[in-house]
Design a protein around this motif. Structure first.
Motif, mmCIF file in Angstrom:
data_model
loop_
_atom_site.group_PDB
_atom_site.id
_atom_site.type_symbol
_atom_site.label_atom_id
_atom_site.label_comp_id
_atom_site.label_asym_id
_atom_site.label_seq_id
_atom_site.Cartn_x
_atom_site.Cartn_y
_atom_site.Cartn_z
ATOM 1 N N ALA A 1 0.818 -1.397 -0.142
ATOM 2 C CA ALA A 1 0.037 0.083 0.054
ATOM 3 C C ALA A 1 0.820 1.159 -0.027
ATOM 4 C CB ALA A 1 -0.940 -0.225 1.144
ATOM 5 N N ARG A 2 1.449 1.614 -1.053
ATOM 6 C CA ARG A 2 2.349 2.808 -1.231
ATOM 7 C C ARG A 2 1.804 3.306 -2.861
ATOM 8 N NH1 ARG A 2 8.104 0.003 -0.887
ATOM 9 N NH2 ARG A 2 6.875 -0.732 1.280
ATOM 10 N N PRO A 3 2.142 4.604 -2.842
ATOM 11 C CA PRO A 3 2.043 5.061 -4.284
ATOM 12 C C PRO A 3 3.128 5.009 -5.495
ATOM 13 C CG PRO A 3 2.815 6.911 -2.753
ATOM 14 C CD PRO A 3 2.565 5.397 -2.013
ATOM 15 N N THR A 4 3.354 3.740 -5.438
ATOM 16 C CA THR A 4 4.416 3.410 -6.363
ATOM 17 C C THR A 4 4.301 2.172 -7.095
ATOM 18 O OG1 THR A 4 5.685 2.205 -4.661
ATOM 19 C CG2 THR A 4 6.441 4.424 -5.051
ATOM 20 N N LEU A 5 4.813 1.793 -8.052
ATOM 21 C CA LEU A 5 4.679 0.664 -8.923
ATOM 22 C C LEU A 5 5.900 0.036 -9.501
ATOM 23 C CD1 LEU A 5 1.379 1.237 -11.081
ATOM 24 C CD2 LEU A 5 1.587 -0.301 -9.295
ATOM 25 N N LEU A 6 6.038 -0.900 -9.653
ATOM 26 C CA LEU A 6 7.126 -1.432 -10.366
ATOM 27 C C LEU A 6 7.335 -1.265 -11.746
ATOM 28 C CD1 LEU A 6 9.945 -3.299 -9.966
ATOM 29 C CD2 LEU A 6 8.727 -5.209 -10.458
ATOM 30 N N GLY A 7 8.576 -0.750 -12.260
ATOM 31 C CA GLY A 7 8.577 -0.233 -13.494
ATOM 32 C C GLY A 7 9.577 -1.503 -14.173
ATOM 33 N N GLN A 8 10.261 -1.232 -15.281
ATOM 34 C CA GLN A 8 11.048 -2.169 -16.210
ATOM 35 C C GLN A 8 12.174 -2.476 -15.185
ATOM 36 O OE1 GLN A 8 14.603 -1.457 -17.167
ATOM 37 N NE2 GLN A 8 14.657 -3.326 -18.389
ATOM 38 N N ASN A 9 12.596 -3.763 -15.315
ATOM 39 C CA ASN A 9 13.775 -4.337 -14.319
ATOM 40 C C ASN A 9 14.274 -5.670 -15.124
ATOM 41 O OD1 ASN A 9 12.500 -6.868 -12.956
ATOM 42 N ND2 ASN A 9 10.723 -5.400 -13.306
ATOM 43 N N GLN A 10 15.414 -5.969 -14.806
ATOM 44 C CA GLN A 10 15.886 -7.217 -15.143
ATOM 45 C C GLN A 10 17.210 -7.386 -14.367
ATOM 46 O OE1 GLN A 10 16.226 -4.325 -17.494
ATOM 47 N NE2 GLN A 10 17.992 -3.563 -16.343
ATOM 48 N N TYR A 11 17.658 -8.867 -14.311
ATOM 49 C CA TYR A 11 18.797 -9.040 -13.383
ATOM 50 C C TYR A 11 19.618 -10.352 -14.188
ATOM 51 C CZ TYR A 11 16.740 -13.849 -12.327
ATOM 52 O OH TYR A 11 16.560 -14.808 -12.420
ATOM 53 N N GLY A 12 20.794 -10.392 -13.653
ATOM 54 C CA GLY A 12 21.637 -11.630 -14.288
ATOM 55 C C GLY A 12 22.946 -11.468 -13.780
ATOM 56 N N LYS A 13 23.781 -12.016 -14.400
ATOM 57 C CA LYS A 13 25.246 -12.045 -14.049
ATOM 58 C C LYS A 13 26.236 -11.618 -15.145
ATOM 59 C CE LYS A 13 26.845 -14.512 -10.790
ATOM 60 N NZ LYS A 13 27.215 -14.234 -9.374
ATOM 61 N N ALA A 14 26.823 -10.252 -14.762
ATOM 62 C CA ALA A 14 27.762 -9.507 -15.793
ATOM 63 C C ALA A 14 28.904 -9.924 -15.701
ATOM 64 C CB ALA A 14 27.540 -8.255 -15.363
ATOM 65 N N GLU A 15 29.569 -9.762 -17.174
ATOM 66 C CA GLU A 15 30.934 -9.877 -17.311
ATOM 67 C C GLU A 15 31.578 -11.184 -16.858
ATOM 68 O OE1 GLU A 15 33.690 -6.605 -16.836
ATOM 69 O OE2 GLU A 15 32.060 -5.019 -16.681
ATOM 70 N N ASN A 16 30.942 -12.386 -17.287
ATOM 71 C CA ASN A 16 31.535 -13.499 -17.208
ATOM 72 C C ASN A 16 32.621 -13.967 -18.386
ATOM 73 O OD1 ASN A 16 29.185 -15.158 -15.413
ATOM 74 N ND2 ASN A 16 28.350 -13.878 -16.952
ATOM 75 N N ARG A 17 33.831 -13.845 -17.652
ATOM 76 C CA ARG A 17 35.131 -14.173 -18.858
ATOM 77 C C ARG A 17 35.140 -15.361 -19.294
ATOM 78 N NH1 ARG A 17 37.581 -12.670 -21.208
ATOM 79 N NH2 ARG A 17 39.524 -11.718 -20.794
ATOM 80 N N VAL A 18 35.004 -15.813 -20.281
ATOM 81 C CA VAL A 18 35.243 -17.442 -20.640
ATOM 82 C C VAL A 18 36.091 -17.230 -21.859
ATOM 83 C CG1 VAL A 18 32.985 -17.166 -22.216
ATOM 84 C CG2 VAL A 18 33.817 -19.477 -21.524
ATOM 85 N N VAL A 19 37.098 -18.203 -21.839
ATOM 86 C CA VAL A 19 38.311 -18.313 -22.814
ATOM 87 C C VAL A 19 37.750 -20.000 -23.228
ATOM 88 C CG1 VAL A 19 40.449 -18.464 -23.652
ATOM 89 C CG2 VAL A 19 39.606 -16.532 -22.018
#
Length: 309
Positions: A8-26
């Motif tokens: 109960a608050r005057p806000t709503l969830l907007g655009q969002n994403q999550y994940g793992k950044a900069e996985n260095r794979v050789v």
């Protein structure tokens, strides 16, 4: 989560994403005594039915970011890395089709180049010229593939002018009919291929997907040829020539976005030393710099590459 169960608050969830950044794979491919190397920096971002984790902290729909990291390395072994684009297509499809709550996956990849040295088939040196980039987005229906490069420094020592520009009381820049034109190219190009008729693989099986490796080399070549071959009256003119040449030579590319910082070179005043400077000695200034950005589109295509991220 229903609207009634939200806080109960005057806000709503907007655009969002999550994940793992900069996985260095050789990934090393050992073909007898001759080896091949693919060196990637892979970032995964997932979005979908994620309201609950934001509103209540419930992780029921959250695939751990550690799992996305593990997937990157496992896929490097299971699928190999034929190209950054094909690898990203495999990953994006996997996350969306294997997890019902994930509706969209974005895979960003930077690729670092290596070249062979010596007589052996297993010695390499980093090329250090530019970084190859790609971004693959999959929403369960189709892909958007935006490939590119960054940090490609180029310079024309002549065949560049800058004059006839607007002036006001604060203008001090002198017109020139012979200057150094230098920039550090960041380019992104969007493929028309979406893979919407594909259900498996990366599209290469039936010939619909572009030849990613070959196309990258060709686009890079066209960018360089347009830069070198354009007698430039402005960096904007050069930008348009570079983007146009790519689209004119590749039917499968609909949009090219370029960012070209003007790496200024100013003539040094040598008169106090009794010397004439006939366009020979310059000081390279790293900042501030002019920043020229623009998009070149195939006629009828819609702009989709974001100006900013």
């Amino acid at each position: 989560m229903t609207a009634d169960s939200r806080p109960a608050r005057p806000t709503l969830l907007g655009q969002n994403q999550y994940g793992k950044a900069e996985n260095r794979v050789v990934r090393i491919v050992r073909d007898g005594a001759t080896h091949r190397i693919k060196d990637l920096n892979v970032s995964v971002a997932l979005s979908g039915a994620m309201d609950d984790v934001h509103y209540s902290g419930s992780n029921a729909n959250v695939l751990p970011t550690d799992t996305t990291k593990n997937t990157v390395f496992a896929f490097a072994k299971e699928h190999g890395i034929e190209s950054a684009e094909a690898f990203g297509v495999h990953l994006a499809r996997h996350f969306v089709t294997s997890q019902e709550q994930i509706h969209r996956a974005r895979i960003r990849i930077e690729e670092y180049g290596w070249e062979r040295i010596g007589a052996t088939g297993h010695s390499f040196a980093r090329t250090g010229q530019e970084t190859r980039t790609t971004e693959i987005t999959f929403d369960g229906r189709g892909f958007q593939v935006i490939s590119g490069l960054k940090d490609l420094v180029v310079l024309n020592s002549t065949d560049s002018e800058f004059w006839g520009y607007a002036k006001d009381e604060y203008t001090t820049l002198k017109e020139t009919h012979d200057r150094i034109l230098a920039t550090e190219v960041t380019a992104r190009w969007r493929f028309s291929w979406t893979g919407e008729d594909e259900t498996e693989g990366d599209g290469a099986e039936n010939g619909d997907a572009p030849a990613w490796e070959e196309t990258y080399a060709q686009v890079r070549g066209h960018l360089l040829e347009a830069f070198a071959g354009t007698y430039s009256l402005s960096l904007q003119q050069t930008l348009y020539a570079m983007g146009s040449r790519v689209i004119e030579h590749h039917a499968g590319i609909d949009e090219v976005r370029l960012s070209l910082p003007n790496k200024h070179h100013f003539l040094v005043d040598l008169e106090p030393f009794g010397l004439k400077n006939d366009n020979e000695v310059y000081v390279a200034a790293d900042r501030p710099y002019g920043l020229i950005e623009g998009t070149v589109l195939r006629d009828g295509a819609e702009a989709r590459i974001p100006v900013t991220d």
